[in-house]
Design a protein around this motif. Sequence first.
Motif, PDB file in Angstrom:
ATOM      1  N   ALA A 146       8.628   7.742  -4.544  1.00  0.00           N
ATOM      2  CA  ALA A 146       8.069   6.925  -3.629  1.00  0.00           C
ATOM      3  C   ALA A 146       9.217   5.789  -3.464  1.00  0.00           C
ATOM      4  CB  ALA A 146       6.913   6.429  -4.519  1.00  0.00           C
ATOM      5  N   VAL A 147       9.950   5.673  -4.600  1.00  0.00           N
ATOM      6  CA  VAL A 147      10.965   4.363  -4.383  1.00  0.00           C
ATOM      7  C   VAL A 147      11.865   4.666  -3.146  1.00  0.00           C
ATOM      8  CG1 VAL A 147      13.126   3.335  -5.305  1.00  0.00           C
ATOM      9  CG2 VAL A 147      10.921   4.068  -6.812  1.00  0.00           C
ATOM     10  N   ALA A 158      -1.069  10.382  -7.253  1.00  0.00           N
ATOM     11  CA  ALA A 158      -0.579  11.292  -8.440  1.00  0.00           C
ATOM     12  C   ALA A 158      -1.319  11.303  -9.880  1.00  0.00           C
ATOM     13  CB  ALA A 158       1.087  10.964  -8.624  1.00  0.00           C
ATOM     14  N   CYS A 159      -1.636  10.014 -10.257  1.00  0.00           N
ATOM     15  CA  CYS A 159      -2.232   9.759 -11.484  1.00  0.00           C
ATOM     16  C   CYS A 159      -3.801  10.241 -11.406  1.00  0.00           C
ATOM     17  CB  CYS A 159      -2.342   8.268 -12.001  1.00  0.00           C
ATOM     18  SG  CYS A 159      -0.760   7.809 -12.404  1.00  0.00           S
ATOM     19  N   VAL A 160      -4.329  10.236 -10.352  1.00  0.00           N
ATOM     20  CA  VAL A 160      -5.723  10.522 -10.075  1.00  0.00           C
ATOM     21  C   VAL A 160      -5.805  11.904  -9.996  1.00  0.00           C
ATOM     22  CG1 VAL A 160      -7.793  10.526  -8.649  1.00  0.00           C
ATOM     23  CG2 VAL A 160      -6.598   8.362  -9.306  1.00  0.00           C
ATOM     24  N   ASP A 161      -5.062  12.813  -9.250  1.00  0.00           N
ATOM     25  CA  ASP A 161      -5.047  14.179  -9.152  1.00  0.00           C
ATOM     26  C   ASP A 161      -4.534  15.061 -10.170  1.00  0.00           C
ATOM     27  OD1 ASP A 161      -6.078  13.467  -6.617  1.00  0.00           O
ATOM     28  OD2 ASP A 161      -4.195  13.586  -5.504  1.00  0.00           O
ATOM     29  N   ARG A 162      -3.681  14.478 -11.062  1.00  0.00           N
ATOM     30  CA  ARG A 162      -3.232  15.374 -11.991  1.00  0.00           C
ATOM     31  C   ARG A 162      -3.834  15.255 -13.405  1.00  0.00           C
ATOM     32  NH1 ARG A 162      -0.873  18.360  -8.288  1.00  0.00           N
ATOM     33  NH2 ARG A 162       0.757  17.326  -7.009  1.00  0.00           N
ATOM     34  N   ALA A 163      -3.800  16.398 -13.998  1.00  0.00           N
ATOM     35  CA  ALA A 163      -4.286  16.186 -15.388  1.00  0.00           C
ATOM     36  C   ALA A 163      -3.115  15.576 -16.244  1.00  0.00           C
ATOM     37  CB  ALA A 163      -4.280  17.877 -15.965  1.00  0.00           C
ATOM     38  N   ALA A 164      -3.694  15.273 -17.550  1.00  0.00           N
ATOM     39  CA  ALA A 164      -2.744  14.397 -18.056  1.00  0.00           C
ATOM     40  C   ALA A 164      -1.447  15.121 -18.726  1.00  0.00           C
ATOM     41  CB  ALA A 164      -3.630  13.958 -19.471  1.00  0.00           C
ATOM     42  N   LYS A 165      -1.563  16.456 -18.904  1.00  0.00           N
ATOM     43  CA  LYS A 165      -0.212  17.239 -19.335  1.00  0.00           C
ATOM     44  C   LYS A 165       0.723  17.414 -18.322  1.00  0.00           C
ATOM     45  CE  LYS A 165      -2.770  21.653 -18.090  1.00  0.00           C
ATOM     46  NZ  LYS A 165      -3.176  23.134 -18.580  1.00  0.00           N
ATOM     47  N   GLU A 166       0.584  17.140 -17.015  1.00  0.00           N
ATOM     48  CA  GLU A 166       1.505  17.178 -16.003  1.00  0.00           C
ATOM     49  C   GLU A 166       2.124  15.968 -15.865  1.00  0.00           C
ATOM     50  OE1 GLU A 166      -0.006  19.266 -12.495  1.00  0.00           O
ATOM     51  OE2 GLU A 166      -1.116  20.626 -13.810  1.00  0.00           O
ATOM     52  N   PHE A 179       1.056  -1.098   0.067  1.00  0.00           N
ATOM     53  CA  PHE A 179       0.092   0.118   0.306  1.00  0.00           C
ATOM     54  C   PHE A 179       0.875   1.142  -0.076  1.00  0.00           C
ATOM     55  CE2 PHE A 179      -2.130   3.422   2.282  1.00  0.00           C
ATOM     56  CZ  PHE A 179      -3.098   3.670   1.583  1.00  0.00           C
ATOM     57  N   ILE A 180       1.956   1.281   0.670  1.00  0.00           N
ATOM     58  CA  ILE A 180       2.633   2.352   0.879  1.00  0.00           C
ATOM     59  C   ILE A 180       3.496   2.650  -0.497  1.00  0.00           C
ATOM     60  CG2 ILE A 180       4.877   3.336   2.131  1.00  0.00           C
ATOM     61  CD1 ILE A 180       3.858   2.260   4.413  1.00  0.00           C
ATOM     62  N   ALA A 181       3.666   1.658  -1.042  1.00  0.00           N
ATOM     63  CA  ALA A 181       4.594   1.683  -2.367  1.00  0.00           C
ATOM     64  C   ALA A 181       3.748   2.191  -3.634  1.00  0.00           C
ATOM     65  CB  ALA A 181       5.220   0.306  -2.778  1.00  0.00           C
ATOM     66  N   ARG A 182       2.466   1.627  -3.395  1.00  0.00           N
ATOM     67  CA  ARG A 182       1.614   2.039  -4.690  1.00  0.00           C
ATOM     68  C   ARG A 182       0.632   3.283  -4.492  1.00  0.00           C
ATOM     69  NH1 ARG A 182      -1.698  -3.135  -6.339  1.00  0.00           N
ATOM     70  NH2 ARG A 182      -1.208  -4.227  -4.380  1.00  0.00           N
ATOM     71  N   GLU A 183       0.439   3.569  -3.255  1.00  0.00           N
ATOM     72  CA  GLU A 183      -0.371   4.821  -3.187  1.00  0.00           C
ATOM     73  C   GLU A 183       0.068   6.104  -3.614  1.00  0.00           C
ATOM     74  OE1 GLU A 183      -4.264   6.222  -1.894  1.00  0.00           O
ATOM     75  OE2 GLU A 183      -3.178   4.421  -2.178  1.00  0.00           O
ATOM     76  N   PRO A 184       1.257   6.543  -3.568  1.00  0.00           N
ATOM     77  CA  PRO A 184       1.703   7.845  -4.072  1.00  0.00           C
ATOM     78  C   PRO A 184       1.560   7.938  -5.447  1.00  0.00           C
ATOM     79  CG  PRO A 184       3.170   7.086  -2.573  1.00  0.00           C
ATOM     80  CD  PRO A 184       2.309   5.663  -2.728  1.00  0.00           C
ATOM     81  N   PHE A 185       1.603   6.574  -6.291  1.00  0.00           N
ATOM     82  CA  PHE A 185       1.646   6.703  -7.736  1.00  0.00           C
ATOM     83  C   PHE A 185       0.180   6.777  -8.168  1.00  0.00           C
ATOM     84  CE2 PHE A 185       1.240   4.182 -11.709  1.00  0.00           C
ATOM     85  CZ  PHE A 185       1.794   5.106 -12.434  1.00  0.00           C
TER      86      PHE A 185
END
Length: 90
Positions: free
Chosen positions: A55-56, A36-44, A27-33
């Motif tokens: 996260a690594v 980030a994918c959900v909160d950001r627009a496709a251009k960022e 969970f700790i390894a996957r949650e930041p990614f």
Amino acid sequence: VVVHYVDPTVLGVANVRLALLYSTATFIAREPFRRACVDRAAKEWSTVVNVVWLAVPLGVVLVCGLGAAWLWLLARPDVAHYEVGVALTC
């Protein structure tokens, strides 16, 4: 077939404590990614890549901390080679 030869205490430790350690680390390894994918627009996407690389090292530090907590802070079950199981799970 192997389950018939394993002590129920060892099976319980592997299914509960080590599975909890594994799921927490995952969970700790996957949650930041995911966030980030959900909160950001496709251009960022550069921000998403930066969050993934951040996260690594944070994941390695947190997993080592979780392993130490599992070994030294939580009550240890009376199971042979518990420390090896925690180390392999991390």
